[in-house]
Design an enzyme around this catalytic site. Structure first.
Site, PDB file in Angstrom:
ATOM      1  N   ASP A  99      -1.516  -1.836  -3.792  1.00 14.22           N
ATOM      2  CA  ASP A  99      -2.847  -1.869  -3.193  1.00 14.22           C
ATOM      3  C   ASP A  99      -3.371  -0.433  -3.035  1.00 14.22           C
ATOM      4  O   ASP A  99      -2.683   0.414  -2.459  1.00 14.22           O
ATOM      5  CB  ASP A  99      -2.739  -2.561  -1.817  1.00 14.22           C
ATOM      6  CG  ASP A  99      -4.093  -2.854  -1.198  1.00 14.22           C
ATOM      7  OD1 ASP A  99      -5.074  -2.987  -1.948  1.00 14.22           O
ATOM      8  OD2 ASP A  99      -4.148  -2.978   0.052  1.00 14.22           O
ATOM      9  N   SER A 128       0.854  -1.191   0.000  1.00 10.08           N
ATOM     10  CA  SER A 128       0.000   0.000   0.000  1.00 10.08           C
ATOM     11  C   SER A 128       0.887   1.238   0.000  1.00 10.08           C
ATOM     12  O   SER A 128       2.098   1.160   0.213  1.00 10.08           O
ATOM     13  CB  SER A 128      -0.891  -0.006   1.250  1.00 10.08           C
ATOM     14  OG  SER A 128      -0.065   0.138   2.400  1.00 10.08           O
TER      15      SER A 128
END
Ligand code: ZN
Length: 333
Positions: free
Chosen positions: A83, A50
């Site tokens: 992500d 992420s």
């Protein structure tokens, strides 16, 4: 070294009634735990990063930790995925960092804005030999920078099947994260968890062949919540998606990727709390991070069973060879 896009994985997963586990990596122990479990079960996997992980660990460190995992397990099919990318610039940075897949999450934009942003990233990524996941509909809960809708409003923001078809045709996206009642984090549901299976079926009818992705799908195992609460933590009423519902979604429907982050955090935290509480004189990080890593291995191995991906690694590698997929531009440098 089968570092690949998710295409060979999803080709088989869509038809074969299984899903690829997509696990968030933030440090060495988490990565090792995930990869050891997948190696033991011969499961293909996606390691996802992420924006928060890039910031926390520094991409250079993460890249080398992942490279080490790939070297350690040359037989395992692995994809490296961004992500919840929120801008085209971040997606571009990931193409330059050797990711084989990126997510662009324009789900908070109006429909046309989401299409524009996604199409732009798809053009850029496909040129580099990288695949793209997008999101339509709004998930509940909180996941780092991603803030969704309140649990009681989730129903109103489920992915619309007709919009999904239009979105797919106009963006040429490779996979789609759908809102079907799941929610990010450890507090997913007030009452009984229930996925909108009928909605998945409708989306499959309007978008035949499009691999679907489930976010917010940690099961929040009670054993970890109990350990955390027993040893000084406070996580009352934490609830996830029951494992049998995930099993149904991946075996009966076109769900090809299931994201797991919360459960990794819970496993690590539960074990660390247990060591701290039961061995108060312990101060060697290896003696609490080590058991945490072991707990991740056990948890991920069980998860791979209900993703039905156990033993699928070799078939995915064969599919990758059959497709003759060119390595993304980064690896040709
Ligand atoms: Zn997510």
């Amino acid at each position: 070294m089968p570092l690949m896009t998710t295409k060979p994985m999803f080709d088989l997963a869509y038809e074969g009634g299984f899903a690829i586990g997509a696990f968030n990596v933030n440090n060495m122990e988490i990565t090792q735990g995930i990869v050891s479990a997948c190696a033991a079960e011969k499961s293909p996997l996606i390691l996802q990063i992420s924006k928060g992980a890039r910031k926390y660990a520094n991409m250079r460190f993460l890249r080398h930790i992942i490279s080490a995992a790939v070297e350690e397990h040359p037989e395992l099919p692995i994809a490296i995925h961004l992500d919840h990318g929120d801008t085209a610039d971040l997606a571009k940075a990931c193409l330059n960092d050797g990711f084989t897949s990126v997510m662009i999450d324009g789900s908070h934009e109006p429909f046309e804005g989401n299409i524009k942003l996604t199409a732009e990233v798809v053009r850029m990524a496909h040129q580099a030999g990288v695949v793209v996941e997008a999101e339509l509909g709004i998930l509940g809960g909180i996941e780092e920078h991603v803030v969704g809708v309140k649990a009681e409003d989730v129903e109103k923001f489920l992915t619309d099947p007709e919009q999904a078809q239009d979105f797919w045709k106009r963006t040429h996206v490779d996979s789609l994260a759908i809102a079907i009642g799941t929610s990010h984090g450890a507090y997913k549901f007030k009452h009984e968890a229930k996925l909108a299976m009928g909605r998945i079926e409708q989306i499959m009818k309007t978008c035949p062949g499009l691999p679907l992705v489930m976010h917010g799908s940690s099961s929040v195992p009670q054993e970890f919540i109990d350990l955390i609460n027993k040893y000084g933590g406070s996580m009352p009423n934490a609830k996830g998606v029951p494992e049998d519902q995930i099993y149904a979604a991946v075996t009966k429907y076109g769900v090809c990727k299931v994201n797991i982050d919360t459960d990794l955090r819970l496993a690590l935290t539960a074990k660390i709390r247990e060591v701290f509480a039961t061995k108060p004189s312990e101060f060697d990080p290896r003696n609490y991070l080590g058991p945490g890593r072991e707990a991740i291995v056990t948890m991920v191995r069980r998860k791979l069973q209900f993703l039905n991906s156990v033993g699928k690694a070799e078939a995915v590698v064969n599919q990758w060879k059959k497709l003759g997929e060119p390595m993304p531009a980064y690896y040709k440098k």
